[in-house]
Write a protein that holds these residues in place. Structure first.
Motif, PDB file in Angstrom:
ATOM      1  N   ARG A 158      -8.454   4.670  12.072  1.00 54.20           N
ATOM      2  CA  ARG A 158      -7.229   4.041  12.587  1.00 54.20           C
ATOM      3  C   ARG A 158      -6.228   3.882  11.461  1.00 54.20           C
ATOM      4  NH1 ARG A 158      -7.001   0.330  17.249  1.00 54.20           N
ATOM      5  NH2 ARG A 158      -5.408  -0.738  16.049  1.00 54.20           N
ATOM      6  N   THR A 159      -5.163   4.686  11.489  1.00 58.29           N
ATOM      7  CA  THR A 159      -4.154   4.626  10.432  1.00 58.29           C
ATOM      8  C   THR A 159      -2.829   5.163  10.947  1.00 58.29           C
ATOM      9  OG1 THR A 159      -3.453   5.668   8.354  1.00 58.29           O
ATOM     10  CG2 THR A 159      -5.213   6.786   9.554  1.00 58.29           C
ATOM     11  N   THR A 160      -1.749   4.582  10.445  1.00 58.81           N
ATOM     12  CA  THR A 160      -0.418   5.059  10.837  1.00 58.81           C
ATOM     13  C   THR A 160      -0.136   6.443  10.264  1.00 58.81           C
ATOM     14  OG1 THR A 160       0.556   3.919   8.946  1.00 58.81           O
ATOM     15  CG2 THR A 160       0.527   2.723  11.032  1.00 58.81           C
ATOM     16  N   LEU A 161      -0.974   6.892   9.360  1.00 58.18           N
ATOM     17  CA  LEU A 161      -0.788   8.228   8.770  1.00 58.18           C
ATOM     18  C   LEU A 161      -0.902   9.312   9.845  1.00 58.18           C
ATOM     19  CD1 LEU A 161      -2.911   7.878   5.510  1.00 58.18           C
ATOM     20  CD2 LEU A 161      -0.416   7.959   5.679  1.00 58.18           C
ATOM     21  N   ALA A 194       2.868   3.619   3.788  1.00 56.57           N
ATOM     22  CA  ALA A 194       1.963   3.003   4.759  1.00 56.57           C
ATOM     23  C   ALA A 194       1.141   1.896   4.095  1.00 56.57           C
ATOM     24  CB  ALA A 194       1.047   4.059   5.378  1.00 56.57           C
ATOM     25  N   ALA A 195       0.704   2.144   2.857  1.00 58.73           N
ATOM     26  CA  ALA A 195      -0.074   1.133   2.124  1.00 58.73           C
ATOM     27  C   ALA A 195       0.769  -0.125   1.923  1.00 58.73           C
ATOM     28  CB  ALA A 195      -0.539   1.694   0.781  1.00 58.73           C
ATOM     29  N   SER A 226       3.053  -1.147   3.818  1.00 57.76           N
ATOM     30  CA  SER A 226       3.200  -1.818   5.130  1.00 57.76           C
ATOM     31  C   SER A 226       1.884  -2.399   5.630  1.00 57.76           C
ATOM     32  CB  SER A 226       3.717  -0.822   6.173  1.00 57.76           C
ATOM     33  OG  SER A 226       4.901  -0.219   5.736  1.00 57.76           O
ATOM     34  N   ASP A 230      -1.164  -0.752   5.918  1.00 54.54           N
ATOM     35  CA  ASP A 230      -2.126   0.172   6.535  1.00 54.54           C
ATOM     36  C   ASP A 230      -3.377   0.225   5.652  1.00 54.54           C
ATOM     37  OD1 ASP A 230      -2.647   2.444   8.531  1.00 54.54           O
ATOM     38  OD2 ASP A 230      -2.913   3.469   6.597  1.00 54.54           O
ATOM     39  N   GLU A 231      -4.505  -0.202   6.221  1.00 54.39           N
ATOM     40  CA  GLU A 231      -5.698  -0.383   5.371  1.00 54.39           C
ATOM     41  C   GLU A 231      -6.275   0.918   4.840  1.00 54.39           C
ATOM     42  OE1 GLU A 231      -8.640  -3.129   6.554  1.00 54.39           O
ATOM     43  OE2 GLU A 231      -7.179  -4.715   6.929  1.00 54.39           O
ATOM     44  N   SER A 260      -4.587   3.638   4.140  1.00 52.22           N
ATOM     45  CA  SER A 260      -3.696   4.077   3.066  1.00 52.22           C
ATOM     46  C   SER A 260      -3.920   3.261   1.800  1.00 52.22           C
ATOM     47  CB  SER A 260      -2.238   3.962   3.499  1.00 52.22           C
ATOM     48  OG  SER A 260      -2.006   4.791   4.617  1.00 52.22           O
TER      49      SER A 260
END
Lengths: 315, 315
Positions: B208-211, B225-226, B228, B230-231, B233
């Motif tokens: 699960r990532t916005t990437l 992303a990091a 923001s 995002d774990e 990232s």
């Protein structure tokens, strides 16, 4: 005689060894006596001065021919100032050794740590003779190191260069704490202490090994058992060698020396140690950085310290 | 005017950049134009010579004031001879670049690899100004490095010193093969390429990532992303930073520099990258070797190459 001579002092916790070298680093005479550290720094420094004078007197050289005096010892020091902050094996604190010796002897004195001095000895007149850039490992109770660049000891910004035993190289998952406080130092696995620790742990775990026959396991027992085919011992030796090889692979693209030299008591194990070091080095070093790089045994043995100390003023 | 000036050339696959520096390393003028590498080495070298003459003509200096010319490029070379064995991005083989440029310009020319030259630029007039021993990382498509000792590029025995991207540092259990053929090189995890690879792998694994919203992931996306939260990232950035920090911890007891400088595109990520690097460095470096050592961002940006190249003749 018009030739100049150089005197080196290897100041150990038990003995003081003094050596007299010519300009080529050939060791002509040595003199050894007890340190008697319990009498304090002033006494020991006075004794060193006596030994230095004695060795010249006993030789065919004159005091005027002494071009420089150097000393190596274990401890934390301000090297340019020759000031010993703390020496664990002598139990000295804040001793201006260079200044004290210069006053007693009327000659320039240089002081450096024992691993650097041994490296310089090997680079000058031992296994690294004629090679400008070498890296030396001293495998003993701990793991010492010295880096020689263009024939000189490289000190770094705070005198911490070449402390190879404290390269943190063991992955977290199997790292233990080093005496220096850090995790995963090379010294924790590749020193005699590290090898004995791994051996004791294997015996305590009840692994099948001839090491369990010894009341007190020494590093030599582990190497001997490995040579006789004891698998547990072989695994321990390979692990010690593996991390030395990996540290060398890193150094090949950092220092890029022409030769790695390995000395100290543990290095006497010979090929059973050197072969896995060379294999690991080859496996983890880019070809262009490994090409022509040799990994060899030190050749001066216990004399590396006095020869290197003598060289401190020449190099 | 009696002052001397120095000219640096940054020879890239796409553009040639030329810079004119004073004796302090201040960049006074730059000039940039297409490399047009497809026309071959002789053409490109001729173009460099034109640009060098042009930049002096356009300045208030005379040709006689040019005290040295340097050039940096990516590739394998015999540095003392200025002979390019192979440059992947120019597709040159066996080009005697130094000799060709000296014949065209009638001045001394020195050539070095781009990471060394960028390190020299930063050490001379950037983030390392006034510091004798610095280690520079260039984090871009790959991981480049340069070691400056006493203000000069340290080359090692075969010009392989400072190839920090090829320190094999990732443990076997999680190592992948590097473009250089070795396993576990720093470049495999801490370059833009490595970061993008880890990001793609995470997305492919269905994490699960916005990437996963990006069609083509770039290193910048991972850092953004990091930042923001995002774990996935954040974990990737921390891993890239961790191995840089561990390599620095090793270098602290080998080179023992006063300052580590990080440049290149990836370094623009800022504190999200620098903070875990500093934490890891602190954790794995003996206190005496970490004391007073700074880890800072490069300050010259894309000019480091021309400034360092200009400095090749001065330093």
């Amino acid at each position: 005689m018009s030739n100049q001579i150089y005197i080196g002092v290897d100041l150990g916790g038990t003995n003081i060894k003094v050596g007299l070298c010519d300009e080529q680093g050939t060791l002509l005479h040595t003199y050894e006596g007890p340190t008697s550290a319990e009498n304090g720094a002033e006494f020991v420094i006075g004794r060193i001065a006596e030994y230095v004078k004695q060795i010249v007197e006993d030789s065919s050289y004159e005091w005027d021919q002494v071009a420089g005096i150097g000393a190596g010892l274990a401890g934390f020091m301000d090297i340019p100032e020759g000031f010993i902050k703390f020496s664990p094996n002598l139990q000295w604190r804040n001793v201006p050794a260079k200044k004290m010796l210069e006053e007693l002897l009327g000659k320039t004195v240089k002081i450096d740590n024992d691993a650097n001095v041994a490296a310089l000895g090997e680079a000058w007149a031992g296994a690294g003779a004629g090679i400008p850039n070498v890296v030396c490992y001293t495998l003993g109770t701990g793991v010492g190191g010295g880096i020689i660049i263009n024939g000189k000891i490289y000190q770094g910004s705070a005198g911490m260069a070449g402390e190879l035993g404290h390269m943190s190289i063991v992955p977290d998952i199997e790292a233990i704490q080093c005496g220096c406080g850090q995790m995963g130092c090379l010294e924790t696995v590749s020193s005699a202490t590290g090898i004995v620790r791994m051996a004791n742990e294997a015996v305590e775990r009840g692994e099948r090994t001839t090491l369990s026959l010894h009341e007190k396991i020494e590093a030599k027992h582990v190497f001997d058992a490995a040579k006789s085919g004891d698998e547990v011992s072989l695994r321990i030796v390979n692990r010690a060698a593996y991390y030395i090889g990996r540290s060398m692979a890193a150094l090949a693209v950092v220092i890029n020396p022409k030769r790695f030299i390995i000395g100290g008591g543990v290095s006497k194990a010979g090929e059973i140690l050197f072969q896995p070091i060379r294999e690991t080095f080859k496996k983890y070093t880019p070809e262009t950085a490994a090409e022509g790089v040799e990994i060899v045994a030190a050749t001066l043995g216990n004399d590396a310290g006095v020869v290197g100390a003598a060289g401190l003023n020449l190099r």
